[in-house]
Design an enzyme around this catalytic site. Structure first.
Site, PDB file in Angstrom:
ATOM      1  N   ASP A  41      19.075  35.433 -13.051  1.00 17.73           N
ATOM      2  CA  ASP A  41      18.333  34.251 -13.465  1.00 17.73           C
ATOM      3  C   ASP A  41      17.621  33.625 -12.255  1.00 17.73           C
ATOM      4  O   ASP A  41      16.434  33.287 -12.310  1.00 17.73           O
ATOM      5  CB  ASP A  41      19.321  33.258 -14.112  1.00 17.73           C
ATOM      6  N   GLU A 113      18.316  39.621 -17.376  1.00 19.76           N
ATOM      7  CA  GLU A 113      18.767  38.919 -16.170  1.00 19.76           C
ATOM      8  C   GLU A 113      19.866  39.704 -15.462  1.00 19.76           C
ATOM      9  O   GLU A 113      19.846  39.858 -14.228  1.00 19.76           O
ATOM     10  CB  GLU A 113      19.280  37.517 -16.547  1.00 19.76           C
TER      11      GLU A 113
HETATM   12 MN    MN Z   1      20.917  33.866 -19.620  1.00 18.01          MN
END
Ligand code: MN
Length: 226
Positions: A41, A113
């Protein structure tokens, strides 16, 4: 057979266990992907910021941040995951599988991610950068204008400011319903010969945004009459 590559992502893992972890949901087993997702992220946000900074020289910070939110939001990542059919490689617990978890957008976005986090650990920052860029480049080139990404309240405020006119007021006209099912009726008022606009929504912020949009529609309609 050790897994060291995902079709569509141009990266070969030295340590296939990192990739396996990136593809493992907590309902399946541990180690699962959440710590990798956390890393990924941050990497996505940083790389997207860097790409936007280069591609949009001169854009103000507010525009860059709106563009970045659009580029790395869950819905965009889920689209990328669907294009790559990442859901096929996901390791999900039985219960979660039955509830259709493998189709959930949030899990698909998490997978993107987590894989980026795993690439970073396995191959370093430059490799992670290269892969993120390859995943985002088409969307980077097809982003809506920063102006179009502004919310209605911001656009209405800037419209008024640009003309040196007083800013809008927002008023809650009524608030009804139980706590879990509230209904807000909000009005937007601006000085001058304009009708107040009203909107109803389950939270105040959304109601204000919709009332602002209606006010903008009113302003634009009159402008095109002139
Ligand atoms: Mn996430």
């Amino acid at each position: 057979m050790p897994l060291n590559k995902v079709p569509g992502i141009d990266y070969v893992f030295r340590d296939g266990s990192l990739l396996l972890q990136a593809l493992t949901h907590r309902s399946h087993s541990s180690p699962h992907y959440e710590r990798l997702e956390f890393l990924g992220d941050s990497l996505l946000n940083l790389v997207a910021a860097d790409l936007l900074y280069r591609h949009h020289s001169g854009a103000p910070e507010g525009d860059l941040s709106r563009l970045r939110s659009r580029l790395v939001r869950g819905a965009t990542l889920a689209e990328i995951a669907k294009d790559l059919e990442l859901g096929r490689h996901l390791r999900l617990g039985v219960g979660e599988k039955r509830s259709g978890g493998f189709l959930r957008e949030s899990i698909l976005a998490d997978l993107v991610e987590a894989i980026i986090g795993a690439i970073y650990l396995d191959g370093g920052f430059d490799e992670a950068y290269r892969i993120v860029e390859s995943l985002l480049v088409d969307r980077l080139n097809n982003l809506p204008s920063a102006e179009a990404l502004k919310d209605p309240k911001t656009r209405l405020q800037e419209f008024r400011q640009a003309r040196g006119e007083p800013l809008p007021d927002y008023m809650v006209i009524s608030e009804s319903g139980a706590d879990h099912a509230k209904v807000f009726r909000v009005a937007c008022r601006i000085a001058g010969d304009w009708q107040d606009t009203e909107a109803v929504a389950s939270n105040r912020r959304r109601a204000e945004q919709e009332a602002a949009q209606k006010m903008l529609d009113q302003l634009m309609a009159r402008r095109s009459d002139d």
